[in-house]
Design a protein around this motif. Structure first.
Motif, PDB file in Angstrom:
ATOM      1  N   ALA A 172      -4.828  11.612   6.235  1.00  0.00           N
ATOM      2  CA  ALA A 172      -4.375  10.480   5.420  1.00  0.00           C
ATOM      3  C   ALA A 172      -3.501   9.534   6.223  1.00  0.00           C
ATOM      4  N   HIS A 215       3.618   2.937   1.120  1.00  0.00           N
ATOM      5  CA  HIS A 215       4.260   3.833   0.154  1.00  0.00           C
ATOM      6  C   HIS A 215       3.458   5.122  -0.009  1.00  0.00           C
ATOM      7  N   SER A 216       2.126   4.988   0.068  1.00  0.00           N
ATOM      8  CA  SER A 216       1.295   6.198  -0.054  1.00  0.00           C
ATOM      9  C   SER A 216       1.445   7.114   1.153  1.00  0.00           C
ATOM     10  N   LEU A 237       1.490  -0.767  -0.830  1.00  0.00           N
ATOM     11  CA  LEU A 237       1.036   0.475  -1.462  1.00  0.00           C
ATOM     12  C   LEU A 237       0.530   1.478  -0.426  1.00  0.00           C
ATOM     13  N   TYR A 238      -0.142   0.944   0.607  1.00  0.00           N
ATOM     14  CA  TYR A 238      -0.592   1.827   1.688  1.00  0.00           C
ATOM     15  C   TYR A 238       0.599   2.539   2.327  1.00  0.00           C
ATOM     16  N   SER A 282      -2.992  15.841   5.097  1.00  0.00           N
ATOM     17  CA  SER A 282      -1.904  14.892   5.339  1.00  0.00           C
ATOM     18  C   SER A 282      -2.108  14.132   6.649  1.00  0.00           C
ATOM     19  N   GLN A 309      -6.029   1.336  -2.926  1.00  0.00           N
ATOM     20  CA  GLN A 309      -5.048   0.263  -2.704  1.00  0.00           C
ATOM     21  C   GLN A 309      -5.693  -1.130  -2.680  1.00  0.00           C
ATOM     22  N   THR A 361      -4.864   5.842   6.908  1.00  0.00           N
ATOM     23  CA  THR A 361      -4.093   4.812   6.214  1.00  0.00           C
ATOM     24  C   THR A 361      -3.552   3.774   7.184  1.00  0.00           C
ATOM     25  N   GLY A 400     -10.489   7.821  -0.763  1.00  0.00           N
ATOM     26  CA  GLY A 400      -9.218   7.600  -1.429  1.00  0.00           C
ATOM     27  C   GLY A 400      -8.521   6.318  -0.979  1.00  0.00           C
ATOM     28  N   LEU A 401      -8.812   5.862   0.224  1.00  0.00           N
ATOM     29  CA  LEU A 401      -8.162   4.645   0.737  1.00  0.00           C
ATOM     30  C   LEU A 401      -8.690   3.371   0.066  1.00  0.00           C
ATOM     31  N   ALA A 454       4.210  10.526   0.976  1.00  0.00           N
ATOM     32  CA  ALA A 454       3.833  11.915   0.649  1.00  0.00           C
ATOM     33  C   ALA A 454       3.203  12.639   1.835  1.00  0.00           C
ATOM     34  N   THR A 478     -10.685  11.551   2.341  1.00  0.00           N
ATOM     35  CA  THR A 478      -9.536  10.668   2.603  1.00  0.00           C
ATOM     36  C   THR A 478      -9.969   9.210   2.651  1.00  0.00           C
TER      37      THR A 478
END
Length: 633
Positions: free
Chosen positions: A179, A319-320, A316-317, A176, A72, A183, A68-69, A323, A65
């Protein structure tokens, strides 16, 4: 077979909850369901021995995770390069880093999900084993009071729900949640005001989650119970289809099935409506949070506090987060359903083990033809499945050692209930069942009682393994002797691999008569002093009845035996006949005595013999009679 005490092996199980010719209670005592606290404690107990695997999978998921961050900020960097009019070559480095991030995140995510799945499957396997172990040891009376549908629903539907959650929901939920937390931390690292703006959505989401859990938990628990009741009604109606048709009860049973199915459907539709309202509230939270982050970004860029790229990364963070937040909250649906199912499994898995048996002397095998030293005394038995609706009333009966007693009577007389009380399936409402014996079977009370019904199961595996369920130490020669006793050896040896032929699910198909012969062979191997046969030859039909009656006679030879007679010809050859009517014993004596008395049995026999030829009249113990059932008239 079943018994008053644990016997040598499982053998054929009991029949339906109640005989189709007797009263069926509307209310049932369902198997226990664990509390929420106990369910969580059970999960911790399962995880504790595998802490290393749990921590390792968590660490890998955090790494995946975290990697993946980086996406952005790198995209925000590209936006700044474009906004500031820098040379195109300045975009190369962020793009290469994006490719490396994608590869690294893909690899670590795959590893993390693999570890989480391994942990989940291991815990599920252990829970399933505990559940099956305890389910097999549940007292038969408790299972019958709950109904086969309750246990069936737990074994099938509840296990499937938990398995689905472990394989799909658990890994996705773990990813999830990680994340979301990381995030939000990354947004704070960009600028703490972005975090505050994003948190405006939290009250709406938290309220939505609390509202959903508050309504979903009891709803899904009720849905599980309704599904179990629906399955039980279907089992009862299908198992008793013959009796339902005979008494023209189709409309009544259809009404019961419809009512219970409608209850299950109504609860399912309520769940769908609950989920739709849940989604609507989530959309409000998304709009609130995204609008707040965009406004904050605009104000900060205008004040030159952050760059356009940073504001873009913040947007973007957030918005991500759509999900993972939606997945986490939506997975609450699966989580609540799985929690309700898990509580039902833990409720059974937590059942105490039966009291350990006292150490006994090695049991000797009884020589064929010798009498079993077992006497059964039934004293003042009253029994009711429901208060105020007695099935048995003041029943007194003694089965002398080695005596074969036939139990006959009209439908609903209470024959099956009395047989199950003697076998130890039920405890009587009042009165007692007393077993005594000595010698090769030990001294004192509590002698094993074997019950063989028309509901016989063939276990998957070789035929020899199926027989050894009754006595694990039996050699092949002993198996053949038992099969020969019930006249099954010839067809067994004719099978492709003889005793090693695979039978049961996916194996060699056996006829109903052959299945019942296996049950009787198990009885011979188990060698109990007392045997109860509850219409054990009924499934054969007229073609195999003569063979099965001989097999049953030889299987109980020398034992104390109670035979619930499906055919009057079985009763005629017994040492004594006991006639029941209205839950009471109304006659007792030999065939000749009862025929001469002109009572209930004589009427039944006259109705049968009046349609038979002279050659069929009347049977003796040396001559096996016709196999016509008393249910034909």
């Amino acid at each position: 077979m079943t018994g008053a005490e644990p016997g040598p092996g499982p053998g054929p199980g009991p029949g339906p909850v109640h005989s189709t010719d007797e009263q069926v209670p509307e209310t049932r005592e369902l198997l226990p369901t664990a509390t929420g606290a106990r369910t969580r404690a059970a999960v911790r107990e399962l995880v504790r021995p595998r802490r290393g695997l749990a921590l390792g999978s968590f660490a890998v998921m955090v790494a995946a995770t975290g990697v993946g961050l980086l996406v952005q900020p790198l995209l925000g960097r590209i936006v700044d390069v474009v906004a500031e009019g820098r040379p195109p070559g300045d975009v190369t480095t962020p793009v290469i880093l994006l490719v490396l991030v994608a590869l690294a995140q893909g690899g670590t995510t795959a590893l993390g999900l693999t570890l989480v799945s391994r942990l989940g499957e291991t815990l599920l396997a252990q829970l399933r084993e505990r559940f099956v172990e305890k389910a097999l040891r549940l007292p038969l009376e408790q299972v019958e009071k709950a109904g086969a549908g309750d246990l069936t629903a737990r074994v099938t539907r509840d296990v499937s729900v938990v398995a689905e959650a472990v394989r799909n929901a658990l890994p996705e939920l773990a990813r999830s949640l990680l994340a979301i937390v990381l995030t939000l931390g990354a947004m704070a690292a960009l600028d703490w005001r972005f975090l505050l703006a994003a948190l405006l959505a939290v009250p709406v989401q938290a309220h939505t989650a609390r509202w959903y859990v508050r309504h979903a938990v009891p709803l899904y628990a009720r849905q599980r119970i309704a599904t179990g009741a629906q399955q039980q009604q279907l089992l009862d109606s299908i198992a008793g289809a013959g009796t339902v048709r005979a008494f023209r009860l189709e409309e009544q049973h259809t009404t019961h099935v419809t009512r219970r199915s409608s209850a299950a459907v109504e609860l399912t539709l309520r769940g769908v409506k609950l989920v739709l309202r849940f989604y609507n509230r989530l959309h409000v939270a998304e709009y609130t949070g995204l609008a707040a982050v965009l406004v904050t970004g605009f104000l900060l860029v205008r004040a030159d506090s952050v760059s356009i790229g940073t504001a873009t990364a913040a947007a973007l963070y957030f918005h991500s987060l759509f999900a993972p937040i939606n997945s986490a909250l939506v997975l609450l649906d699966d989580a609540q359903s799985a929690t309700a199912a898990l509580a039902r499994l833990v409720g059974v898995a937590d059942q105490p083990d039966p009291e350990p048996e006292e150490t006994a002397k090695p049991r000797q095998r009884r020589e064929p033809g010798t009498a079993a030293d077992g006497t059964v005394t039934v004293t003042g038995i009253d029994h009711a499945y429901e208060p105020g609706r007695p099935v048995l009333r003041d029943v007194d009966l003694t089965l002398r050692a080695g005596e074969r007693v036939a139990l006959v009577g009209p439908s609903g007389a209470g024959k099956t209930t009395l047989a199950k009380l003697i076998a130890g399936v039920h405890a009587p409402t009042s009165g007692s069942v007393h077993l005594t014996g000595a010698g090769a079977y030990g001294d004192g009370e509590g002698l094993p009682v074997a019950l063989v019904t028309q509901e016989t199961h063939v276990f998957a595996g070789s035929l020899a393994e199926d027989l050894r369920l009754a006595r694990a130490d039996a050699g092949d020669e002993e198996l053949r002797t038992a099969l020969a006793t019930v006249e099954a050896l010839d067809w067994v040896e004719a099978l492709p691999e003889g005793l090693n032929t695979v039978v049961g699910e996916g194996g060699q198909r056996l006829t109903p008569a052959q299945v019942q012969q296996l049950a009787l062979a198990r009885l011979v191997l188990a060698d109990p002093p007392v045997a109860v046969l509850d219409e054990a030859t009924a499934e054969a039909g007229s073609t195999g009845a003569r063979l099965l009656e001989r097999a049953a006679d030889r299987a109980v030879d020398g034992r104390t035996a109670l035979v619930v007679a499906h055919r009057l010809t079985q009763a005629a050859t017994a040492d004594r006949i006991v006639v029941m009517d209205g839950g009471r014993i109304v006659e007792s004596g030999t065939h000749d005595e009862l025929c001469a008395a002109g009572g209930t049995y004589a009427s039944l026999w006259e109705a049968w013999s009046g349609t038979r030829s002279t050659a069929d009249q009347p049977p003796t113990k040396q001559h096996r009679p016709d196999t016509t059932t008393m249910k034909d008239h």
